[in-house]
Design a protein around this motif. Structure first.
Motif, PDB file in Angstrom:
ATOM      1  N   MET A   1       0.838  -1.184   0.000  1.00 55.31           N
ATOM      2  CA  MET A   1       0.000   0.000   0.000  1.00 55.31           C
ATOM      3  C   MET A   1       0.879   1.243   0.000  1.00 55.31           C
ATOM      4  O   MET A   1       1.763   1.374   0.834  1.00 55.31           O
ATOM      5  N   GLU A   2       0.648   2.116  -0.941  1.00 50.39           N
ATOM      6  CA  GLU A   2       1.389   3.376  -0.977  1.00 50.39           C
ATOM      7  C   GLU A   2       0.898   4.289   0.134  1.00 50.39           C
ATOM      8  O   GLU A   2      -0.283   4.294   0.475  1.00 50.39           O
ATOM      9  N   ASN A   3       1.826   5.040   0.722  1.00 51.70           N
ATOM     10  CA  ASN A   3       1.444   5.989   1.761  1.00 51.70           C
ATOM     11  C   ASN A   3       2.522   7.058   1.896  1.00 51.70           C
ATOM     12  O   ASN A   3       3.582   6.963   1.297  1.00 51.70           O
ATOM     13  N   ASN A   4       2.223   8.056   2.691  1.00 49.83           N
ATOM     14  CA  ASN A   4       3.150   9.160   2.928  1.00 49.83           C
ATOM     15  C   ASN A   4       3.621   9.199   4.377  1.00 49.83           C
ATOM     16  O   ASN A   4       3.910  10.264   4.919  1.00 49.83           O
ATOM     17  N   VAL A   5       3.706   8.035   5.015  1.00 47.80           N
ATOM     18  CA  VAL A   5       4.087   7.980   6.422  1.00 47.80           C
ATOM     19  C   VAL A   5       5.488   8.542   6.628  1.00 47.80           C
ATOM     20  O   VAL A   5       5.711   9.370   7.513  1.00 47.80           O
ATOM     21  N   LYS A   6       6.429   8.122   5.812  1.00 48.09           N
ATOM     22  CA  LYS A   6       7.809   8.587   6.000  1.00 48.09           C
ATOM     23  C   LYS A   6       7.908  10.098   5.861  1.00 48.09           C
ATOM     24  O   LYS A   6       8.561  10.766   6.671  1.00 48.09           O
ATOM     25  N   ILE A   7       7.271  10.652   4.852  1.00 49.72           N
ATOM     26  CA  ILE A   7       7.304  12.106   4.637  1.00 49.72           C
ATOM     27  C   ILE A   7       6.730  12.838   5.847  1.00 49.72           C
ATOM     28  O   ILE A   7       7.334  13.777   6.359  1.00 49.72           O
ATOM     29  N   ALA A   8       5.581  12.383   6.317  1.00 47.18           N
ATOM     30  CA  ALA A   8       4.932  13.022   7.465  1.00 47.18           C
ATOM     31  C   ALA A   8       5.779  12.870   8.728  1.00 47.18           C
ATOM     32  O   ALA A   8       5.898  13.809   9.521  1.00 47.18           O
ATOM     33  N   ARG A   9       6.389  11.713   8.906  1.00 48.44           N
ATOM     34  CA  ARG A   9       7.228  11.451  10.082  1.00 48.44           C
ATOM     35  C   ARG A   9       8.441  12.391  10.088  1.00 48.44           C
ATOM     36  O   ARG A   9       8.759  13.002  11.106  1.00 48.44           O
TER      37      ARG A   9
ATOM     38  N   VAL B   1       3.863   0.414  18.707  1.00 47.99           N
ATOM     39  CA  VAL B   1       4.241  -0.691  17.815  1.00 47.99           C
ATOM     40  C   VAL B   1       5.769  -0.765  17.767  1.00 47.99           C
ATOM     41  O   VAL B   1       6.453   0.051  18.378  1.00 47.99           O
ATOM     42  N   THR B   2       6.295  -1.705  17.021  1.00 50.61           N
ATOM     43  CA  THR B   2       7.749  -1.812  16.896  1.00 50.61           C
ATOM     44  C   THR B   2       8.251  -0.925  15.760  1.00 50.61           C
ATOM     45  O   THR B   2       7.496  -0.554  14.867  1.00 50.61           O
ATOM     46  N   ARG B   3       9.545  -0.623  15.817  1.00 52.82           N
ATOM     47  CA  ARG B   3      10.165   0.140  14.738  1.00 52.82           C
ATOM     48  C   ARG B   3      10.056  -0.613  13.430  1.00 52.82           C
ATOM     49  O   ARG B   3       9.868  -0.035  12.371  1.00 52.82           O
ATOM     50  N   GLN B   4      10.145  -1.939  13.505  1.00 49.79           N
ATOM     51  CA  GLN B   4      10.044  -2.765  12.300  1.00 49.79           C
ATOM     52  C   GLN B   4       8.679  -2.601  11.639  1.00 49.79           C
ATOM     53  O   GLN B   4       8.588  -2.593  10.409  1.00 49.79           O
ATOM     54  N   THR B   5       7.633  -2.473  12.441  1.00 51.91           N
ATOM     55  CA  THR B   5       6.290  -2.263  11.895  1.00 51.91           C
ATOM     56  C   THR B   5       6.234  -0.951  11.121  1.00 51.91           C
ATOM     57  O   THR B   5       5.707  -0.899  10.008  1.00 51.91           O
ATOM     58  N   ILE B   6       6.801   0.109  11.698  1.00 49.97           N
ATOM     59  CA  ILE B   6       6.832   1.410  11.006  1.00 49.97           C
ATOM     60  C   ILE B   6       7.595   1.280   9.698  1.00 49.97           C
ATOM     61  O   ILE B   6       7.158   1.774   8.649  1.00 49.97           O
ATOM     62  N   SER B   7       8.724   0.600   9.736  1.00 51.35           N
ATOM     63  CA  SER B   7       9.532   0.416   8.533  1.00 51.35           C
ATOM     64  C   SER B   7       8.740  -0.298   7.437  1.00 51.35           C
ATOM     65  O   SER B   7       8.743   0.119   6.275  1.00 51.35           O
TER      66      SER B   7
ATOM     67  N   LYS C   1       7.484   1.168   3.740  1.00 53.66           N
ATOM     68  CA  LYS C   1       7.883   0.493   2.501  1.00 53.66           C
ATOM     69  C   LYS C   1       6.689  -0.048   1.718  1.00 53.66           C
ATOM     70  O   LYS C   1       6.849  -0.552   0.611  1.00 53.66           O
ATOM     71  N   GLY C   2       5.499   0.025   2.319  1.00 46.40           N
ATOM     72  CA  GLY C   2       4.308  -0.491   1.651  1.00 46.40           C
ATOM     73  C   GLY C   2       4.201  -1.997   1.710  1.00 46.40           C
ATOM     74  O   GLY C   2       3.464  -2.606   0.931  1.00 46.40           O
ATOM     75  N   LYS C   3       4.900  -2.622   2.659  1.00 43.98           N
ATOM     76  CA  LYS C   3       4.885  -4.083   2.762  1.00 43.98           C
ATOM     77  C   LYS C   3       3.973  -4.583   3.871  1.00 43.98           C
ATOM     78  O   LYS C   3       3.903  -5.770   4.134  1.00 43.98           O
ATOM     79  N   TYR C   4       3.301  -3.662   4.546  1.00 50.64           N
ATOM     80  CA  TYR C   4       2.383  -4.033   5.624  1.00 50.64           C
ATOM     81  C   TYR C   4       1.199  -3.084   5.576  1.00 50.64           C
ATOM     82  O   TYR C   4       1.372  -1.865   5.547  1.00 50.64           O
ATOM     83  N   ASN C   5       0.006  -3.652   5.542  1.00 51.61           N
ATOM     84  CA  ASN C   5      -1.208  -2.837   5.552  1.00 51.61           C
ATOM     85  C   ASN C   5      -1.704  -2.692   6.983  1.00 51.61           C
ATOM     86  O   ASN C   5      -2.210  -3.656   7.563  1.00 51.61           O
ATOM     87  N   PRO C   6      -1.570  -1.503   7.556  1.00 53.83           N
ATOM     88  CA  PRO C   6      -2.006  -1.307   8.940  1.00 53.83           C
ATOM     89  C   PRO C   6      -3.532  -1.296   9.055  1.00 53.83           C
ATOM     90  O   PRO C   6      -4.235  -1.012   8.093  1.00 53.83           O
ATOM     91  N   THR C   7      -3.997  -1.607  10.252  1.00 56.60           N
ATOM     92  CA  THR C   7      -5.434  -1.524  10.527  1.00 56.60           C
ATOM     93  C   THR C   7      -5.855  -0.057  10.511  1.00 56.60           C
ATOM     94  O   THR C   7      -5.007   0.850  10.599  1.00 56.60           O
TER      95      THR C   7
ATOM     96  N   TRP D   1      -4.244   8.188   1.425  1.00 58.08           N
ATOM     97  CA  TRP D   1      -5.086   8.202   0.233  1.00 58.08           C
ATOM     98  C   TRP D   1      -4.327   7.624  -0.958  1.00 58.08           C
ATOM     99  O   TRP D   1      -3.202   8.009  -1.234  1.00 58.08           O
ATOM    100  N   VAL D   2      -4.953   6.709  -1.650  1.00 59.67           N
ATOM    101  CA  VAL D   2      -4.353   6.105  -2.842  1.00 59.67           C
ATOM    102  C   VAL D   2      -5.291   6.370  -4.013  1.00 59.67           C
ATOM    103  O   VAL D   2      -6.473   6.030  -3.961  1.00 59.67           O
TER     104      VAL D   2
END
Length: 67
Positions: A1-9, A25-31, A35-41, A61-62
């Protein structure tokens, strides 16, 4: 899933670890989210938004691909 989490962070001067601690959550979850490899709730999406003072639309938003 594309997102702007890194930019906002980065805009609010948080490391992945700091954001992870803020939202429980863990740092790994944020990572993985960045990267778009985990779809958060939805709940986790909202927690991220609150932590970086952005809306869901601004971060998650995608645009639909047109056929």
């Amino acid at each position: 899933m594309e997102n702007n989490v890194k930019i906002a962070r980065v805009q609010v001067d948080l490391t992945q670890q700091q954001l992870a601690e803020k939202i429980g959550v863990t740092r790994q979850t944020i990572s993985l989210i960045e990267k778009g490899k985990y779809n958060p709730t939805l709940k986790l999406c909202l927690e991220i938004c609150y932590a970086v003072n952005k809306t869901l639309d601004e971060i998650f938003w995608v645009e639909r691909e047109s056929d």
